[in-house]
Structure formats: structure tokens, C-alpha cells
Design a protein around this motif. Structure first.
Motif, PDB file in Angstrom:
ATOM      1  N   SER A 181     -26.710 -38.029  -1.230  1.00 59.49           N
ATOM      2  CA  SER A 181     -25.779 -38.300  -0.142  1.00 59.49           C
ATOM      3  C   SER A 181     -24.317 -38.262  -0.588  1.00 59.49           C
ATOM      4  CB  SER A 181     -26.083 -39.671   0.481  1.00 59.49           C
ATOM      5  OG  SER A 181     -25.906 -40.712  -0.463  1.00 59.49           O
ATOM      6  N   ILE A 182     -24.074 -38.183  -1.882  1.00 60.87           N
ATOM      7  CA  ILE A 182     -22.715 -38.143  -2.418  1.00 60.87           C
ATOM      8  C   ILE A 182     -22.451 -36.744  -2.947  1.00 60.87           C
ATOM      9  CG2 ILE A 182     -21.119 -39.128  -4.095  1.00 60.87           C
ATOM     10  CD1 ILE A 182     -22.709 -41.675  -4.051  1.00 60.87           C
ATOM     11  N   SER A 183     -21.359 -36.166  -2.530  1.00 62.19           N
ATOM     12  CA  SER A 183     -21.033 -34.794  -2.927  1.00 62.19           C
ATOM     13  C   SER A 183     -20.606 -34.736  -4.392  1.00 62.19           C
ATOM     14  CB  SER A 183     -19.923 -34.229  -2.045  1.00 62.19           C
ATOM     15  OG  SER A 183     -18.721 -34.952  -2.246  1.00 62.19           O
ATOM     16  N   LEU A 184     -20.629 -33.531  -4.939  1.00 66.44           N
ATOM     17  CA  LEU A 184     -20.223 -33.335  -6.325  1.00 66.44           C
ATOM     18  C   LEU A 184     -18.754 -33.686  -6.523  1.00 66.44           C
ATOM     19  CD1 LEU A 184     -20.923 -32.317  -9.170  1.00 66.44           C
ATOM     20  CD2 LEU A 184     -20.335 -30.009  -8.394  1.00 66.44           C
ATOM     21  N   GLU A 185     -17.915 -33.341  -5.562  1.00 68.86           N
ATOM     22  CA  GLU A 185     -16.483 -33.657  -5.672  1.00 68.86           C
ATOM     23  C   GLU A 185     -16.247 -35.152  -5.672  1.00 68.86           C
ATOM     24  OE1 GLU A 185     -12.286 -32.774  -3.272  1.00 68.86           O
ATOM     25  OE2 GLU A 185     -14.206 -32.004  -2.510  1.00 68.86           O
ATOM     26  N   GLU A 186     -16.912 -35.865  -4.778  1.00 65.42           N
ATOM     27  CA  GLU A 186     -16.734 -37.312  -4.737  1.00 65.42           C
ATOM     28  C   GLU A 186     -17.250 -37.966  -6.011  1.00 65.42           C
ATOM     29  OE1 GLU A 186     -17.970 -41.190  -1.980  1.00 65.42           O
ATOM     30  OE2 GLU A 186     -18.338 -39.140  -1.266  1.00 65.42           O
ATOM     31  N   THR A 187     -18.362 -37.465  -6.540  1.00 67.03           N
ATOM     32  CA  THR A 187     -18.901 -38.008  -7.783  1.00 67.03           C
ATOM     33  C   THR A 187     -17.912 -37.826  -8.932  1.00 67.03           C
ATOM     34  OG1 THR A 187     -21.165 -37.544  -7.060  1.00 67.03           O
ATOM     35  CG2 THR A 187     -20.802 -37.867  -9.407  1.00 67.03           C
ATOM     36  N   ALA A 188     -17.331 -36.634  -9.023  1.00 66.23           N
ATOM     37  CA  ALA A 188     -16.363 -36.375 -10.088  1.00 66.23           C
ATOM     38  C   ALA A 188     -15.138 -37.274  -9.963  1.00 66.23           C
ATOM     39  CB  ALA A 188     -15.950 -34.912 -10.063  1.00 66.23           C
ATOM     40  N   LEU A 189     -14.647 -37.454  -8.738  1.00 68.07           N
ATOM     41  CA  LEU A 189     -13.500 -38.334  -8.541  1.00 68.07           C
ATOM     42  C   LEU A 189     -13.835 -39.783  -8.864  1.00 68.07           C
ATOM     43  CD1 LEU A 189     -11.962 -36.905  -5.236  1.00 68.07           C
ATOM     44  CD2 LEU A 189     -10.991 -36.785  -7.531  1.00 68.07           C
ATOM     45  N   LEU A 207      -8.583 -41.765  -0.972  1.00 66.32           N
ATOM     46  CA  LEU A 207      -8.553 -41.308  -2.366  1.00 66.32           C
ATOM     47  C   LEU A 207      -9.687 -40.352  -2.692  1.00 66.32           C
ATOM     48  CD1 LEU A 207      -7.696 -44.705  -4.120  1.00 66.32           C
ATOM     49  CD2 LEU A 207      -6.127 -42.909  -3.348  1.00 66.32           C
ATOM     50  N   GLY A 208     -10.621 -40.212  -1.795  1.00 65.36           N
ATOM     51  CA  GLY A 208     -11.725 -39.289  -2.013  1.00 65.36           C
ATOM     52  C   GLY A 208     -12.942 -39.888  -2.660  1.00 65.36           C
ATOM     53  N   ALA A 209     -12.842 -41.092  -3.245  1.00 64.54           N
ATOM     54  CA  ALA A 209     -13.978 -41.711  -3.917  1.00 64.54           C
ATOM     55  C   ALA A 209     -13.629 -43.152  -4.248  1.00 64.54           C
ATOM     56  CB  ALA A 209     -14.356 -40.950  -5.183  1.00 64.54           C
ATOM     57  N   ALA A 221     -21.163 -47.332 -19.057  1.00 58.67           N
ATOM     58  CA  ALA A 221     -20.355 -46.255 -18.484  1.00 58.67           C
ATOM     59  C   ALA A 221     -21.102 -44.934 -18.518  1.00 58.67           C
ATOM     60  CB  ALA A 221     -19.029 -46.120 -19.231  1.00 58.67           C
ATOM     61  N   THR A 222     -21.764 -44.627 -19.633  1.00 53.91           N
ATOM     62  CA  THR A 222     -22.417 -43.325 -19.759  1.00 53.91           C
ATOM     63  C   THR A 222     -23.673 -43.217 -18.911  1.00 53.91           C
ATOM     64  OG1 THR A 222     -23.571 -44.123 -21.747  1.00 53.91           O
ATOM     65  CG2 THR A 222     -21.478 -42.976 -22.064  1.00 53.91           C
ATOM     66  N   THR A 223     -24.384 -44.311 -18.701  1.00 57.41           N
ATOM     67  CA  THR A 223     -25.585 -44.247 -17.856  1.00 57.41           C
ATOM     68  C   THR A 223     -25.244 -43.973 -16.394  1.00 57.41           C
ATOM     69  OG1 THR A 223     -26.715 -45.779 -19.362  1.00 57.41           O
ATOM     70  CG2 THR A 223     -27.697 -45.437 -17.194  1.00 57.41           C
ATOM     71  N   PRO A 224     -24.288 -44.678 -15.776  1.00 59.19           N
ATOM     72  CA  PRO A 224     -23.923 -44.309 -14.401  1.00 59.19           C
ATOM     73  C   PRO A 224     -23.428 -42.879 -14.265  1.00 59.19           C
ATOM     74  CG  PRO A 224     -23.065 -46.479 -14.928  1.00 59.19           C
ATOM     75  CD  PRO A 224     -23.589 -45.897 -16.212  1.00 59.19           C
ATOM     76  N   VAL A 225     -22.779 -42.352 -15.303  1.00 60.73           N
ATOM     77  CA  VAL A 225     -22.345 -40.957 -15.258  1.00 60.73           C
ATOM     78  C   VAL A 225     -23.554 -40.031 -15.343  1.00 60.73           C
ATOM     79  CG1 VAL A 225     -21.013 -39.182 -16.444  1.00 60.73           C
ATOM     80  CG2 VAL A 225     -20.072 -41.479 -16.206  1.00 60.73           C
ATOM     81  N   ALA A 226     -24.505 -40.345 -16.219  1.00 57.11           N
ATOM     82  CA  ALA A 226     -25.666 -39.486 -16.402  1.00 57.11           C
ATOM     83  C   ALA A 226     -26.590 -39.472 -15.189  1.00 57.11           C
ATOM     84  CB  ALA A 226     -26.445 -39.911 -17.647  1.00 57.11           C
ATOM     85  N   ASN A 227     -26.595 -40.532 -14.389  1.00 59.10           N
ATOM     86  CA  ASN A 227     -27.447 -40.534 -13.195  1.00 59.10           C
ATOM     87  C   ASN A 227     -26.641 -40.404 -11.901  1.00 59.10           C
ATOM     88  OD1 ASN A 227     -26.444 -43.151 -12.478  1.00 59.10           O
ATOM     89  ND2 ASN A 227     -28.011 -44.131 -13.705  1.00 59.10           N
ATOM     90  N   ALA A 228     -25.391 -39.983 -12.028  1.00 63.50           N
ATOM     91  CA  ALA A 228     -24.505 -39.954 -10.856  1.00 63.50           C
ATOM     92  C   ALA A 228     -24.921 -38.919  -9.817  1.00 63.50           C
ATOM     93  CB  ALA A 228     -23.062 -39.690 -11.299  1.00 63.50           C
TER      94      ALA A 228
END
Length: 353
Positions: free
Chosen positions: A294-302, A243-245, A282-289
Motif C-alpha cells: 500500500s506504500i509506493s516506492l517513492e514514499e518508502t524512499a522518502l 512532505l511526501g512521507a 534501522a536496517t531491519t525496517p529498511v530491509a522490509n520496507a
């Protein structure tokens, strides 16, 4: 002889300085009540996001990252102060001065501190900018708005180039965001006496879910048996491969459902603010994602997108259960309940207090 009426002393006309001061106050109030501050804020945020986007794409100048982070941190600090009834001009200028000093000094400790504060401000602001949602579709909209605000803050956080231990950074920002959110909600929800029985039960359940999620993850990481840890990691690896993430558990299980249910409840009862406070999960894990390199931008977004989708499904179930126990039965009854759900709140761009 009748006594004559006393003469009234003629009132002196206001001085030129007083007239100028009154005119300046009138102009300032007129500007503050117009759409100009919001338009300027949007321009600053978009400019900062564009600058940080060039840094992520490695096509910008070295100083652009710091400038973009300072712009976002200043705009977010100003907006949070304005939304919570503070002094936005003072807070915004202070954030600007401190941000410039951090970038100019180029000290790792100052950069890390600025990243922590920016993450906390972004997470709390993302919850505060939401408005009541009469229907579930509107609750979905509010979750998307909150996640978008936190996501822009994530670029500002990584733009400060903090030097951190990932787990410690996540725990510190989550703890500070929770304290900040509950401090504001304490005023918005009329204090503890405004909770009521349902509010107390909701806060206790939210606290228990938060504690269990964090404790389970930490115990599993430190003391979990190899077989159990291996099976769970196999599931995570399968999701990342196919699934990519993999969605973040805290965002999925607690944060997004709390935002959806809280905004839905706020249209009916002020206790909904206490539920929304857990939305920082929810907003804190997004703000520090983006802090984890080691995690790519694409995987973070997914990962964020999967967490939002699954969390909204959980939120829908919780809202339906809430309406089943407290609302009217049947579709016609729900429509009547929605028509009466008219608890007023200030607009998204106005102060809550």
C-alpha cells in the motif's frame, strides 16, 4: 675405538600429489587475499539489483525477480559469513541451493521463509560492514553505507513475493535480526565482561528505548483513545501530504542514532559494538520496507531518507554529549582526542574474527 656417528636417513622428497596439493593451497590463499572475491561479489550484487529493478519497473521477465533475489541472498549470506569468521563458501552454496529450490517450488510458505531470512541477513550484514568512525562525518558515511546495503536487500526480500501479515513480518524480522546481531557482537565485544559500566548502561538504555517504542506503538494501535490516535494520525497525514512521507519512529529514534554513535565509539572503545547492535532497528525496517504494497516506492524512499536525516541529528547530539562527559573540552581538545582514537579493526572487506 670411537663409535662412528649414526647415519642420517635421507629425507624423501615430497610426492607429486603433495606438491600439487601445496600449490593449490597457495593459489587458493593468494586468490582469497586478493581483490578478486570482492570484485565478483560486487558484480553479483549489481546484477541482482539490476534484475530486481526491472521487476519493480514491470519490464522484466517473470523469472528475473526470483533470480535476482537468489543472487542477492547468496551474495549477502556469503559476505556475512566471511565478515563474521564463518565458512563463506559453504554458507553461500547452501543459500544458493535453498534459493533455487524456493523459486522452483513456488510455494508461498517457502517464499515467505526465504524473504524472512533474506531480510534478517541483509539487516545484520548492513551493521557488520561498518567500520570505526573517528569523526562525525565518517559516522554519517557509515550510516549511509549500512542503509544502502539494507535497501538492496529490501528489493531481494520483495522479489521472493512473500505472502505475509505486515505487522507480524516486521516483528519477526526485527526479533531475529536483534538476536543475530547480539550473537555476533557478543564475540566481537569480548563477551559480557567486556561491557563495563558504561556498556551495561548503554545496552539498558537501548533496550528500554526499543521496548518503549514498540510497546507504545502497539498500545496506541490497540487501546489508544480516539482523540489521541486521531491527533497523531493527523500529524502523520500532514507529513505524508506535504512532505511526501513520514519517517519510521524506530529507525529515527533508535536505529540511526545507534549506528552513528556506535561507529564513533568503536574508534575508541570496543563497547561501541554493543551500541551498533541496536543499529538493526534501522536496517531491519529498511530491509522490509517494500513488503507493504500500500506504500509506493517513492514514499518508502522518502520515509527512509527522512528517518536517516533526523536520526543523524539525534546521533550528533548523543555524540556531543558523550564527548562532553568523557572527552576533552574545546576544539583543540577534540582534535587531540580524535588523533588518539586509533582502535584498530579489520578493513571493511576483511573478517572481523
Amino acid at each position: 675405538m670411537p663409535r662412528s656417528a649414526p647415519r642420517r636417513r635421507a629425507e624423501r622428497p615430497p610426492s607429486r600429489r603433495a606438491r600439487m596439493a601445496a600449490g593449490a593451497r597457495t593459489r587458493a590463499e593468494r586468490v582469497a587475499s586478493s581483490r578478486l572475491p570482492v570484485a565478483v561479489w560486487v558484480v553479483i550484487v549489481l546484477a541482482g539489483a539490476a534484475a530486481l529493478g526491472t521487476c519493480v519497473a514491470d519490464v522484466g521477465l517473470p523469472w528475473v525477480c526470483g533470480a535476482g533475489s537468489v543472487a542477492i541472498a547468496t551474495a549477502y549470506s556469503w559476505a556475512l559469513a566471511a565478515r563474521t569468521g564463518g565458512r563463506p563458501v559453504v554458507v553461500g552454496l547452501l543459500a544458493l541451493v535453498l534459493g533455487v529450490l524456493v523459486v522452483v517450488s513456488d510455494d508461498d510458505r517457502l517464499r515467505t521463509g526465504a524473504a524472512v531470512l533474506t531480510c534478517v541477513v541483509a539487516a545484520v550484514l548492513a551493521v557488520m560492514v561498518t567500520v570505526p568512525a573517528v569523526r562525525y562525518a565518517q559516522a554519517v558515511r557509515e550510516v549511509v553505507v549500512a542503509i544502502a546495503v539494507a535497501a538492496i536487500g529490501a528489493f531481494a526480500v520483495v522479489g521472493f513475493e512473500p505472502v505475509v501479515t505486515i505487522a507480524r513480518f516486521e516483528y519477526v524480522t526485527l526479533g531475529l535480526a536483534l538476536l543475530g546481531a547480539f550473537a555476533v557482537v557478543f564475540r566481537l565485544g569480548a563477551g559480557l565482561h567486556g561491557l563495563g559500566r558504561r556498556g551495561v548502561l548503554t545496552v539498558l538504555i537501548g533496550t528500554a528505548v526499543l521496548a518503549l517504542t514498540l510497546a507504545y506503538a502497539e498500545l496506541l494501535r490497540r487501546y489508544g483513545t480516539p482523540g489521541l490516535v486521531g491527533s497523531l494520525l493527523d500529524g502523520v497525514a500532514w507529513s505524508r501530504e506535504n512532505l511526501g512521507a513520514f519517517p519510521r519512529p524506530l529507525e529515527t529514534v533508535l536505529g540511526v542514532p545507534a549506528l552513528a554513535w556506535g561507529t564513533h565509539m568503536r574508534a575508541r572503545r570496543r563497547q561501541g559494538w554493543w551500541v551498533c547492535a541496536f543499529g538493526v532497528a534501522a536496517t531491519t525496517p529498511v530491509a522490509n520496507a517494500l513488503v507493504n504494497p500500500s506504500i509506493s516506492l517513492e514514499e518508502t524512499a522518502l520515509s527512509v531518507a527522512y528517518g536517516v536525516v533526523v536520526g543523524l541529528v539525534i546521533g550528533l547530539v548523543v555524540i556531543r554529549l558523550d564527548l562532553a562527559f568523557t572527552g576533552s573540552a574545546g576544539r583543540r581538545g577534540r582534535r587531540a582526542e580524535e588523533a588518539n582514537a586509533l582502535r584498530p579493526e579489520p578493513a571493511r572487506t576483511r573478517s572481523l574474527l
